[in-house]
Scaffold this active site. Structure first.
Site, PDB file in Angstrom:
ATOM      1  CG  ASP A  27      -0.166  -0.152   2.524  1.00  0.00           C
ATOM      2  OD1 ASP A  27       0.916   0.436   2.664  1.00  0.00           O
ATOM      3  OD2 ASP A  27      -0.653  -0.874   3.414  1.00  0.00           O
ATOM      4  CE  LYS A  61      -3.016  -1.091   4.735  1.00  0.00           C
ATOM      5  NZ  LYS A  61      -2.072  -1.502   5.794  1.00  0.00           N
TER       6      LYS A  61
END
Length: 296
Positions: free
Chosen positions: A168, A191
């Site tokens: 992420d 994410k």
């Protein structure tokens, strides 16, 4: 100023490595737990600088013992107390996300700033806080970057075709810092967290990893759910997962087994937190940072 490295029983090996890197002695802190859970600590008092090695995973227990040890060291003549906490707990909660929540980063930071004269840590979770000095105001605050140590440790495991992947956006600084000295390509996903152990991962450029060895990189492995989902998406795109590396690994034995079952292995982390993945020593980097900051 002379100094010693003081440590609790469960950190003897890593604390002794740090002491050896600094060229000073290590001294154990004796610990006894009463039936009601209270702790009794006994230190080896000495003048000069007391470097207290105490990673703050499992912080609810360790913080009390740490404060008792610091008090005993000062009572015993220590002129300066420096906390060496490679993992610094309670850094995630830097704002009140919901009404009524305590800002634990601020609370614990102020507590440590009051107790210690200096703090040395490694890659703390400071995504919205500008610097470690803002967390522990008024004392010497040293943030050691683990990326150079990790890059050196994995250099023999990667090839020019290897692509480093962060799950992420928060992982981007670590992926970049590890990939750069090795000259490797990188990807960073996105994410969406649905809960402490529920995450949704998107890898828009996963096709770039097709047919290539992939090493997952992050600052912190907690349960490993994020890495498992990331690995699933990359494998579906044709990537070959060769493992994962992180600064801190809090994952349990069951969590590590789940990562292995997902095709992620080995998992390599620094020894900031004890555990089977803690295979990358930080002693030399910590010692160099302590010397540069004039803390010994």
């Amino acid at each position: 100023m002379t100094g010693l490295v003081h440590h609790f029983p469960d950190h003897a090996a890593v604390a002794e490595r740090l002491a050896a890197a600094l060229g000073i002695a290590a001294r154990p802190i004796a610990l006894r737990t009463f039936p009601d859970g209270e702790s009794l600590v006994r230190v080896n008092p000495a003048p000069g600088t007391a470097l207290v090695y105490c990673p703050l995973d499992q912080p609810d227990t360790r913080l009390v013992r740490l404060l008792l040890a610091i008090s005993a060291l000062r009572d015993g003549g220590a002129e300066r107390v420096v906390l060496v906490a490679p993992y610094l707990g309670y850094m995630r909660q830097d704002v009140a996300f919901n009404p009524g929540e305590a800002v634990s980063q601020r609370v614990i930071g102020q507590l440590l700033a009051t107790a210690c004269d200096g703090l040395v840590t490694v890659d703390p979770h400071l995504h919205r806080t500008p610097s470690l000095a803002d967390v522990v105001p008024g004392i010497v605050a040293v943030n050691v970057a683990a990326a150079p140590v990790i890059a050196e440790a994995i250099a023999a495991r990667v090839t020019p075709e290897t692509i480093l992947v962060g799950p992420d956006g928060e992982s981007r600084p670590w992926v970049e810092a590890v990939a750069r000295p090795l000259g490797l390509d990188m990807l960073v996903g996105e994410k969406v967290r649905r809960g402490d152990r529920q995450v949704e991962i998107v890898q828009p450029d996963a096709a770039r990893a097709a047919g290539r060895p992939v090493l997952l990189v992050d600052d912190l492995i907690s349960s490993g759910g994020t890495l498992r989902e990331c690995a699933r998406l990359l494998a579906a795109a044709g990537a070959r997962i060769i493992g994962a590396t992180a600064t801190h690994c809090l994952a349990s034995t069951d969590d590590l087994a789940a990562l292995a079952a997902a095709g992620i292995g080995p998992v390599m982390a620094t020894d900031s937190v004890a555990g089977p993945a803690a295979t990358i020593p930080l002693a030399a980097a910590l010692a160099a940072a302590i010397r540069r900051a004039g803390l010994l």
